[in-house]
Design a protein around this motif. Structure first.
Motif, short mmCIF file in Angstrom:
data_model
loop_
_atom_site.label_atom_id
_atom_site.label_comp_id
_atom_site.label_asym_id
_atom_site.label_seq_id
_atom_site.Cartn_x
_atom_site.Cartn_y
_atom_site.Cartn_z
N VAL A 1 -8.24 8.60 -8.93
CA VAL A 1 -9.32 9.68 -8.94
C VAL A 1 -8.91 10.90 -8.32
O VAL A 1 -9.10 12.15 -8.72
CB VAL A 1 -10.68 8.84 -8.53
N THR A 2 -8.72 10.76 -7.08
CA THR A 2 -7.93 12.05 -6.43
C THR A 2 -6.77 12.66 -7.21
O THR A 2 -6.77 14.06 -7.18
CB THR A 2 -7.32 11.60 -5.13
N THR B 1 1.90 4.91 -4.51
CA THR B 1 1.95 6.27 -5.07
C THR B 1 3.35 6.28 -5.70
O THR B 1 3.46 6.85 -6.94
CB THR B 1 2.07 7.45 -3.95
N THR C 1 -8.78 -1.13 -4.60
CA THR C 1 -9.91 0.06 -4.37
C THR C 1 -8.99 1.33 -3.96
O THR C 1 -9.28 2.52 -4.38
CB THR C 1 -10.86 -0.40 -3.14
N LEU C 2 -8.00 1.03 -3.11
CA LEU C 2 -7.22 2.17 -2.84
C LEU C 2 -6.63 2.74 -3.83
O LEU C 2 -6.31 4.03 -4.21
CB LEU C 2 -6.25 1.91 -1.70
N LYS D 1 0.78 -1.33 0.12
CA LYS D 1 -0.03 0.00 0.18
C LYS D 1 0.75 1.30 -0.02
O LYS D 1 0.71 2.39 -0.88
CB LYS D 1 -0.87 -0.05 1.34
N SER D 2 1.83 1.06 0.84
CA SER D 2 2.85 2.49 0.83
C SER D 2 3.46 2.86 -0.29
O SER D 2 4.03 3.70 -0.51
CB SER D 2 3.58 2.28 2.22
N ASN E 1 -7.29 2.85 -7.03
CA ASN E 1 -8.38 3.42 -7.85
C ASN E 1 -8.80 4.96 -7.12
O ASN E 1 -8.69 5.83 -8.06
CB ASN E 1 -9.58 2.82 -8.06
N GLN E 2 -8.82 4.79 -5.91
CA GLN E 2 -9.06 6.24 -5.19
C GLN E 2 -7.89 6.95 -5.36
O GLN E 2 -8.29 8.19 -5.54
CB GLN E 2 -9.30 5.77 -3.85
N LEU E 3 -6.84 6.61 -5.24
CA LEU E 3 -5.66 7.61 -5.44
C LEU E 3 -5.69 8.28 -6.71
O LEU E 3 -5.31 9.48 -7.10
CB LEU E 3 -4.29 6.93 -5.11
#
Lengths: 143, 186
Positions: free
Chosen positions: A44-45, A10, A37-38, A6-7, A40-42
């Motif tokens: 979109v953000t 980015t 999911t995370l 996860k980290s 994709n959220q990143l």
């Protein structure tokens, strides 16, 4: 949930991972719905940030800045001249004052040679001068 | 056309004209960084002027161990980080709200959420998103290691993502932003 992966999401999008790390993230994303999911959220953000307002600078703002800078540079020599002139006036005034109120015969002789127009005769009211004249003998004279 | 490195080098050697060209080259991107950071045009102009005043005053101390671009952005970032808001940003005029309702609400929410990030987080997001700096370059700009850039940038993005609920109430997808807003009844 794999926190290491996860980290790295980015950095994965920014192409800042080594080949091995990149490969790990890619294969993990294929099998982990939470990380997907995370991710994709990143994405979109990140896309949403395109909507942050931006404006063009005023056409002449840089010109105004440069003009102001030049004005400041021109002002500095004026201040220096003013300071130098003030210093000269103070020195002249101080020397003039000293010539009118000499403390020793030697100093009187020196000031007389520089300011021949100065009346170096002691005034009768100048008791301090007379006292000094008496106390400090001239050259060649023994006490 | 000379690049920023050549212009800064020439200015260090006493060529004042080179400084003027450097300002011409970098004024707009520095202004836009300051504008996105502050959300205010007058504040952005002040910060832009302060940045280039510092460039002018400290050019002789530039050792050339980084690109001129990086050095100027380092100054600009520090100026932004030291900035204290002078006044509350004004609300948009009513006619703009009527015409661009969805876009306006999106921008308003984004500005509000972006404003909640800390100064360094905002700078990292802006430098990465709009200026394309690498982690190593951002590390030099902010005087932190590339590893710190990586972790802090990720934390800032996650924070932003969590604060933008309009996109994620339905689970969050990369469909069009307007679709997301309409799904949530705005």
């Amino acid at each position: 949930m794999d926190c290491t992966i996860k980290s790295n999401l980015t950095a994965f999008d920014d192409n800042e991972l080594s080949d091995a790390e990149r490969s790990d993230v890619q294969s993990h994303l294929q099998g982990c719905s939470d990380c997907q999911t995370l991710h994709n959220q990143l994405a979109v953000t990140w896309k949403a940030l395109d909507s942050l307002p931006v404006e063009e600078p005023d056409d002449f703002s840089s010109v105004r800045f440069l003009n102001r800078l030049k004005s400041k540079q021109r002002a500095i020599p004026v201040y220096r001249w003013a300071f130098a002139a003030s210093l000269m006036i103070l020195l002249s005034a101080g020397t003039l004052f000293m010539s009118r109120h000499p403390r020793t015969v030697q100093e009187t002789a020196i000031t007389s040679s520089f300011f021949p127009m100065v009346d170096d005769k002691p005034s009768s009211d100048n008791n301090l001068f007379e006292a000094v004249f008496v106390d400090y003998p001239t050259k060649g004279e023994s006490k | 056309m000379p690049n920023a490195d050549e212009l800064l080098r020439d200015f260090k050697e006493g060529n004042e004209r080179a400084f003027e060209e450097l300002v011409g080259l970098l004024w707009k991107p520095v202004f836009q960084l300051a504008y996105r950071y502050t959300g205010s045009r007058p504040e952005a102009e002040d910060l832009c002027q302060e940045t280039f005043m510092k460039v002018y005053q400290h050019a002789k101390t530039f050792r050339g161990d980084s690109k001129a671009f990086t050095w100027v952005y380092r100054i600009a970032s520090n100026v932004c980080l030291n900035w204290k808001r002078k006044k509350i940003p004004q609300a948009a005029p009513p006619d703009r709200m009527v015409k661009d309702n969805h876009d306006f609400l999106l921008k308003l929410q984004l500005e509000e959420v972006f404003g909640k990030l800390s100064g360094p987080e905002r700078i990292l997001i802006l430098l990465s998103k709009f200026y394309g700096f690498s982690y190593q370059e951002m590390g030099k700009i902010l005087s932190i290691t590339p590893e710190k850039v990586k972790s802090r940038l990720h934390e800032a993005k996650v924070k932003l993502a969590k604060e933008l609920p309009v996109y994620f109430q339905k689970g969050g997808t990369s469909n069009g932003l307007h679709d997301q807003i309409q799904l949530n009844g705005i």
